[in-house]
Design a protein around this motif. Structure first.
Motif, PDB file in Angstrom:
ATOM      1  N   UNK A  38      -4.763 -37.050  -2.433  1.00  0.00           N
ATOM      2  CA  UNK A  38      -4.627 -38.473  -2.761  1.00  0.00           C
ATOM      3  C   UNK A  38      -3.415 -38.720  -3.669  1.00  0.00           C
ATOM      4  N   UNK A  39      -2.264 -38.245  -3.236  1.00  0.00           N
ATOM      5  CA  UNK A  39      -1.042 -38.384  -4.026  1.00  0.00           C
ATOM      6  C   UNK A  39      -0.699 -39.857  -4.288  1.00  0.00           C
ATOM      7  N   UNK A  40      -0.319 -40.129  -5.518  1.00  0.00           N
ATOM      8  CA  UNK A  40       0.074 -41.492  -5.888  1.00  0.00           C
ATOM      9  C   UNK A  40       1.546 -41.577  -6.293  1.00  0.00           C
ATOM     10  N   UNK A  41       2.107 -40.454  -6.705  1.00  0.00           N
ATOM     11  CA  UNK A  41       3.515 -40.432  -7.109  1.00  0.00           C
ATOM     12  C   UNK A  41       4.078 -39.051  -6.827  1.00  0.00           C
ATOM     13  N   UNK A  42       5.013 -38.999  -5.890  1.00  0.00           N
ATOM     14  CA  UNK A  42       5.526 -37.715  -5.405  1.00  0.00           C
ATOM     15  C   UNK A  42       7.043 -37.633  -5.585  1.00  0.00           C
ATOM     16  N   UNK A  43       7.493 -36.554  -6.185  1.00  0.00           N
ATOM     17  CA  UNK A  43       8.922 -36.345  -6.377  1.00  0.00           C
ATOM     18  C   UNK A  43       9.520 -35.696  -5.130  1.00  0.00           C
ATOM     19  N   UNK A  44      10.628 -36.230  -4.642  1.00  0.00           N
ATOM     20  CA  UNK A  44      11.325 -35.683  -3.483  1.00  0.00           C
ATOM     21  C   UNK A  44      12.558 -34.926  -3.969  1.00  0.00           C
ATOM     22  N   UNK A  45      12.645 -33.649  -3.634  1.00  0.00           N
ATOM     23  CA  UNK A  45      13.746 -32.807  -4.096  1.00  0.00           C
ATOM     24  C   UNK A  45      14.472 -32.198  -2.898  1.00  0.00           C
ATOM     25  N   UNK A  46      15.739 -32.548  -2.714  1.00  0.00           N
ATOM     26  CA  UNK A  46      16.573 -31.943  -1.671  1.00  0.00           C
ATOM     27  C   UNK A  46      17.392 -30.839  -2.330  1.00  0.00           C
ATOM     28  N   UNK A  65       8.206 -44.781   1.919  1.00  0.00           N
ATOM     29  CA  UNK A  65       6.949 -45.087   1.239  1.00  0.00           C
ATOM     30  C   UNK A  65       7.184 -45.147  -0.263  1.00  0.00           C
ATOM     31  N   UNK A  66       6.630 -46.154  -0.949  1.00  0.00           N
ATOM     32  CA  UNK A  66       6.813 -46.282  -2.399  1.00  0.00           C
ATOM     33  C   UNK A  66       6.283 -45.096  -3.198  1.00  0.00           C
ATOM     34  N   UNK A  67       5.428 -44.270  -2.588  1.00  0.00           N
ATOM     35  CA  UNK A  67       4.877 -43.118  -3.295  1.00  0.00           C
ATOM     36  C   UNK A  67       5.960 -42.088  -3.608  1.00  0.00           C
ATOM     37  N   UNK A  68       7.040 -42.070  -2.828  1.00  0.00           N
ATOM     38  CA  UNK A  68       8.107 -41.093  -3.005  1.00  0.00           C
ATOM     39  C   UNK A  68       9.154 -41.578  -4.006  1.00  0.00           C
ATOM     40  N   UNK A  69       9.589 -40.678  -4.889  1.00  0.00           N
ATOM     41  CA  UNK A  69      10.633 -40.969  -5.863  1.00  0.00           C
ATOM     42  C   UNK A  69      11.704 -39.877  -5.785  1.00  0.00           C
ATOM     43  N   UNK A  70      12.952 -40.290  -5.844  1.00  0.00           N
ATOM     44  CA  UNK A  70      14.054 -39.325  -5.740  1.00  0.00           C
ATOM     45  C   UNK A  70      14.194 -38.509  -7.026  1.00  0.00           C
ATOM     46  N   UNK A  71      14.537 -37.241  -6.858  1.00  0.00           N
ATOM     47  CA  UNK A  71      14.647 -36.364  -8.020  1.00  0.00           C
ATOM     48  C   UNK A  71      15.842 -36.695  -8.892  1.00  0.00           C
ATOM     49  N   UNK A  72      16.908 -37.234  -8.270  1.00  0.00           N
ATOM     50  CA  UNK A  72      18.093 -37.512  -9.087  1.00  0.00           C
ATOM     51  C   UNK A  72      17.857 -38.632 -10.097  1.00  0.00           C
ATOM     52  N   UNK A  73      16.807 -39.410  -9.876  1.00  0.00           N
ATOM     53  CA  UNK A  73      16.468 -40.458 -10.842  1.00  0.00           C
ATOM     54  C   UNK A  73      15.850 -39.881 -12.118  1.00  0.00           C
ATOM     55  N   UNK A  74      15.227 -38.712 -11.987  1.00  0.00           N
ATOM     56  CA  UNK A  74      14.504 -38.135 -13.114  1.00  0.00           C
ATOM     57  C   UNK A  74      15.085 -36.806 -13.597  1.00  0.00           C
ATOM     58  N   UNK A  75      15.678 -36.049 -12.683  1.00  0.00           N
ATOM     59  CA  UNK A  75      16.155 -34.708 -13.034  1.00  0.00           C
ATOM     60  C   UNK A  75      17.629 -34.521 -12.725  1.00  0.00           C
ATOM     61  N   UNK A  92       5.024 -36.235 -17.894  1.00  0.00           N
ATOM     62  CA  UNK A  92       5.134 -37.488 -18.643  1.00  0.00           C
ATOM     63  C   UNK A  92       5.254 -38.696 -17.711  1.00  0.00           C
ATOM     64  N   UNK A  93       5.868 -38.483 -16.539  1.00  0.00           N
ATOM     65  CA  UNK A  93       6.070 -39.569 -15.577  1.00  0.00           C
ATOM     66  C   UNK A  93       4.897 -39.702 -14.595  1.00  0.00           C
ATOM     67  N   UNK A  94       3.855 -38.914 -14.802  1.00  0.00           N
ATOM     68  CA  UNK A  94       2.619 -38.987 -14.002  1.00  0.00           C
ATOM     69  C   UNK A  94       2.822 -38.635 -12.524  1.00  0.00           C
ATOM     70  N   UNK A  95       3.689 -37.673 -12.249  1.00  0.00           N
ATOM     71  CA  UNK A  95       3.826 -37.183 -10.876  1.00  0.00           C
ATOM     72  C   UNK A  95       2.648 -36.269 -10.564  1.00  0.00           C
ATOM     73  N   UNK A  96       2.103 -36.387  -9.351  1.00  0.00           N
ATOM     74  CA  UNK A  96       1.018 -35.498  -8.945  1.00  0.00           C
ATOM     75  C   UNK A  96       1.386 -34.630  -7.743  1.00  0.00           C
TER      76      UNK A  96
END
Length: 212
Positions: A38-46, A65-75, A92-96
């Protein structure tokens, strides 16, 4: 709508060069499925060296899908962050969950494509012009046609082997991995679409996602 977001479901509607991409092998944790997480926030790393390709890949997946977030925004300062610091940011950013994609290999293969023969030669029987009705000038003229013979040629095909991994941060382990092979790839965005379609199809097949 179900309360949980099913991983990667949205990409099923994407168009692309899916026919040129296929699953080579895959594995899933037998004790857990992506749907169960039941992922709600997933980091995408290329995991690619080229920054432009990295951003294109991550943006393409994140747009589905809004559940995906790019890694360059955070890392984005990856060279300066330690493993512990990266994990602390995700916590801290609540990624699961985390999805990683990396190029395993790139291989070129040269194949000979034989020419084609139209079969129009004089138009008679046994290669001889007889003047029989239906085998007259129209067929005879074919021997001088520029389409009489299409010469063979060599065709270079590049195959891209890409590994896609899905991690559960809650359980701190890999729960799904698969390798795809893409041929005749000319557009990075469409290739990413095709890879994700192949991944979703395989995950539905092995039970990681519910049937469509």
């Amino acid at each position: 709508m179900k309360k949980y977001l099913l991983m990667l479901t949205a990409v099923l509607s994407l168009s692309g060069c899916g026919d040129n991409t296929s699953i080579v092998n895959s594995w899933r944790d037998p004790d857990v499925t992506v749907a169960q997480e039941q992922f709600k926030k997933v980091l995408v790393v290329a995991l690619v060296k080229d920054e432009a390709s990295r951003r294109i890949t991550e943006n393409r997946i994140a747009s589905t899908n809004p559940v995906f977030k790019t890694s360059y925004q955070y890392l984005n300062a990856t060279s300066e962050l330690t493993k512990e610091q990266k994990l602390k940011i995700l916590q801290d950013e609540n990624f699961d969950g985390v999805v990683t994609m990396r190029l395993v290999s790139k291989e070129k293969e040269v194949n000979y494509v034989p020419g084609t023969y139209t079969g129009m030669y004089y138009g008679g029987f046994d290669g001889m012009y007889t003047g029989v009705y239906g085998y007259g000038f129209g067929n005879w003229y074919g021997m001088y046609s520029p389409n009489f013979y299409d010469p063979g040629y060599y065709q270079e095909t590049t195959s891209y082997m890409v590994e896609t991994n899905i991690f559960s941060l809650k359980q701190n382990k890999l729960i799904w991995t698969g390798t795809t092979e893409s041929q005749y790839a000319t557009d990075l965005g469409q290739t990413i679409d095709a890879i994700m379609q192949a991944v979703v199809k395989e995950m539905r097949k092995d039970g990681s996602l519910p049937p469509k």
